[in-house]
Motif scaffolding. Structure first.
Motif, PDB file in Angstrom:
ATOM      1  N   LEU A 172       0.988  -1.229   0.040  1.00 48.73           N
ATOM      2  CA  LEU A 172      -0.149   0.077  -0.049  1.00 48.73           C
ATOM      3  C   LEU A 172       0.735   1.261  -0.006  1.00 48.73           C
ATOM      4  CD1 LEU A 172      -2.831   1.064   0.075  1.00 48.73           C
ATOM      5  CD2 LEU A 172      -2.822   1.252   2.429  1.00 48.73           C
ATOM      6  N   GLU A 173       1.997   1.272   0.708  1.00 45.20           N
ATOM      7  CA  GLU A 173       2.858   2.497   0.740  1.00 45.20           C
ATOM      8  C   GLU A 173       3.627   2.813  -0.512  1.00 45.20           C
ATOM      9  OE1 GLU A 173       5.625   3.343   4.126  1.00 45.20           O
ATOM     10  OE2 GLU A 173       7.194   2.777   2.808  1.00 45.20           O
ATOM     11  N   ASN A 174       3.672   1.573  -1.393  1.00 44.18           N
ATOM     12  CA  ASN A 174       4.260   2.037  -2.625  1.00 44.18           C
ATOM     13  C   ASN A 174       3.216   2.368  -3.483  1.00 44.18           C
ATOM     14  OD1 ASN A 174       7.006   1.191  -2.294  1.00 44.18           O
ATOM     15  ND2 ASN A 174       6.577  -0.745  -2.155  1.00 44.18           N
ATOM     16  N   ILE A 180      -4.485  -5.733   8.372  1.00 41.08           N
ATOM     17  CA  ILE A 180      -5.911  -5.749   8.053  1.00 41.08           C
ATOM     18  C   ILE A 180      -6.215  -4.597   7.253  1.00 41.08           C
ATOM     19  CG2 ILE A 180      -8.403  -6.146   9.106  1.00 41.08           C
ATOM     20  CD1 ILE A 180      -6.755  -8.667   9.598  1.00 41.08           C
ATOM     21  N   GLN A 181      -5.901  -3.352   7.984  1.00 40.95           N
ATOM     22  CA  GLN A 181      -6.273  -2.170   7.206  1.00 40.95           C
ATOM     23  C   GLN A 181      -5.583  -2.035   6.075  1.00 40.95           C
ATOM     24  OE1 GLN A 181      -4.812   0.094  10.868  1.00 40.95           O
ATOM     25  NE2 GLN A 181      -6.527   1.444  10.811  1.00 40.95           N
ATOM     26  N   ALA A 182      -4.426  -2.240   5.896  1.00 44.68           N
ATOM     27  CA  ALA A 182      -3.692  -2.125   4.569  1.00 44.68           C
ATOM     28  C   ALA A 182      -4.171  -3.034   3.496  1.00 44.68           C
ATOM     29  CB  ALA A 182      -2.260  -2.404   4.624  1.00 44.68           C
ATOM     30  N   ALA A 183      -4.664  -4.152   3.934  1.00 50.42           N
ATOM     31  CA  ALA A 183      -5.276  -5.188   2.844  1.00 50.42           C
ATOM     32  C   ALA A 183      -6.461  -4.667   2.305  1.00 50.42           C
ATOM     33  CB  ALA A 183      -5.519  -6.639   3.599  1.00 50.42           C
ATOM     34  N   LEU A 184      -7.371  -3.889   3.004  1.00 58.70           N
ATOM     35  CA  LEU A 184      -8.481  -3.069   2.629  1.00 58.70           C
ATOM     36  C   LEU A 184      -8.230  -2.137   1.601  1.00 58.70           C
ATOM     37  CD1 LEU A 184     -11.759  -3.228   2.504  1.00 58.70           C
ATOM     38  CD2 LEU A 184     -11.554  -1.988   4.814  1.00 58.70           C
TER      39      LEU A 184
END
Ligand SMILES: *Cc1c(COP(=O)(O)O)cnc(C)c1O
Length: 380
Positions: free
Chosen positions: A49-51, A239-243
């Motif tokens: 997600l950061e990338n 869990i947040q990043a996956a969403l």
């Protein structure tokens, strides 16, 4: 053109509804998390997600957070903000609380009557030898006068920080919104255009500040053997990043659906005396966070509050963002004891604004029906 539809909605229509990926796509990512047994601390979902966000927002120094307010607080600590911070009262409570929780004093500036953002002239008048920073909010995704604010920050050696909770993906000309000022906060709360359920990010100019922010968001832990600062826990979970990794794939389609809704409202609600459509700011690419109209308060039957209350009877729940002003909160009454809070334009605007239901899964027919109901209420 179909017949006017002035019936109440069967189910309540709220101001927003979060973007939701196919559950099976989210499940696929959750399976990966289950297999790895890694739930936080810069796991693979976080790093993906950061990338993606670096690329999407065209930024270098970004840190992901468990929410937007943590990101803002981290900016305050990284810059060692103290003394007075000049801020708009026309914002969400979290903006101003971030200043207070860091031990600084918010000083309320007035806003521009059209953009509804913090007014550089008012900011300039409020600078004292205690001022350390200006905190601007890009309200409804309309950019602040970033150049005007930067000139004041440069003149007095102040930090310039932006709350861009409403301005994800926003550009001024071809410049990303986070390229202005020293730091920019984004919120990924479920009510925001792009979201991770709860979540947020901080973009900073300098790599050294990014290091300070990363340290602060993980308890000040440098490594196993060394803790170098009093930090807190602001980390985004897997869990947040996956969403977020699911939602980012649907962002362009969400934006194009919202654009259609925006166009329907703007067409249907134009030319009504006493109703002002959202300002169209010059050379800006829209963030599509909110669709906010303004209603002049003329009489008991023609006012923001009248429209707001009547819409409820049709099962339409618009929101009075931002009312009340932060400067009217009980906890901020005595802050500027020596100095009278003087924000007449913000006071007027906060009594006129109404954010209409605005989200990709709102059907075009529903947007038309909402428009018809608004016209009926305001003209009957
Ligand atoms: C949503 C919002 C915040 C808070 O963000 P969280 O992610 O909920 O902490 C701050 N400022 C503004 C203007 C917002 O709309």
């Amino acid at each position: 053109m179909s017949r006017l539809n002035l019936s109440a909605f069967e189910k309540p229509i709220y101001v927003t509804r979060p973007m939701m990926p196919e559950l099976k796509d989210y499940n696929t990512r959750l399976e990966g998390i289950w297999n790895r047994g890694v739930f936080s601390n810069n796991g693979p979902e976080h790093n993906i997600l950061e990338n993606s966000l670096k690329e999407y927002l065209r930024v270098e120094n970004i840190s992901l957070f468990n929410n937007g307010m943590s990101a803002l607080i981290s900016a305050m600590f990284a810059f060692k903000i103290s003394g007075e911070v000049i801020v708009t009262p026309f914002t969400f409570s979290g903006t101003v609380h971030a200043i207070t929780l860091c031990g600084a004093t918010p000083v309320f500036a007035d806003i521009d009557p059209v953009s509804m953002n913090i007014d550089p002239t008012s900011v300039n008048d409020l600078v004292t030898d205690k001022t350390t920073a200006i905190l601007g909010v890009h309200v409804y995704g309309n950019a602040c006068d970033v150049y005007g604010l930067q000139r004041i920050a440069d003149r007095y050696g102040l930090r310039l920080i932006f709350d861009a909770a409403h301005a994800f993906g926003k550009k001024i000309g071809d410049k990303p919104i986070s390229s202005f000022g020293d730091a920019t906060m984004f919120s990924f709360h479920a009510t925001k255009l792009f979201h991770t359920g709860e979540g947020g990010a901080l973009v900073v100019k300098s790599p050294e500040i990014k290091q300070a922010v990363e340290l602060f968001k993980n308890f000040g832990i440098q490594n196993e053997d060394s803790v170098t600062a009093a930090g807190f826990n602001g980390k985004m979970s897997e869990i947040q990043a996956a969403l977020g990794n699911c939602n980012i794939l649907n962002l362009e389609s969400e934006k194009s659906l919202r654009t259609s809704i925006m166009n329907i409202y703007s067409e249907q609600l134009s030319g009504i005396d006493g109703l002002t459509l959202p300002p169209i700011m010059h050379k800006e690419i829209d963030s599509l966070q909110y669709y906010c109209i303004r209603i002049e308060n003329r009489s008991d039957n023609f006012s923001r509050d009248h429209l707001y209350n009547q819409l409820k009877k049709y099962n339409i729940f618009a929101r009075k963002y931002f009312y009340p002003l932060c400067s009217d909160y009980a906890c901020y009454q005595d802050l500027n004891g020596k100095r009278k809070i003087n924000v007449p334009i913000a006071e007027k605007v906060s009594k006129e604004v109404l954010c209409l239901p605005f989200y990709g899964s709102l059907s075009q027919n529903d947007a038309l029906q909402i428009s018809e109901i608004i016209k009926y209420i305001l003209t009957k």
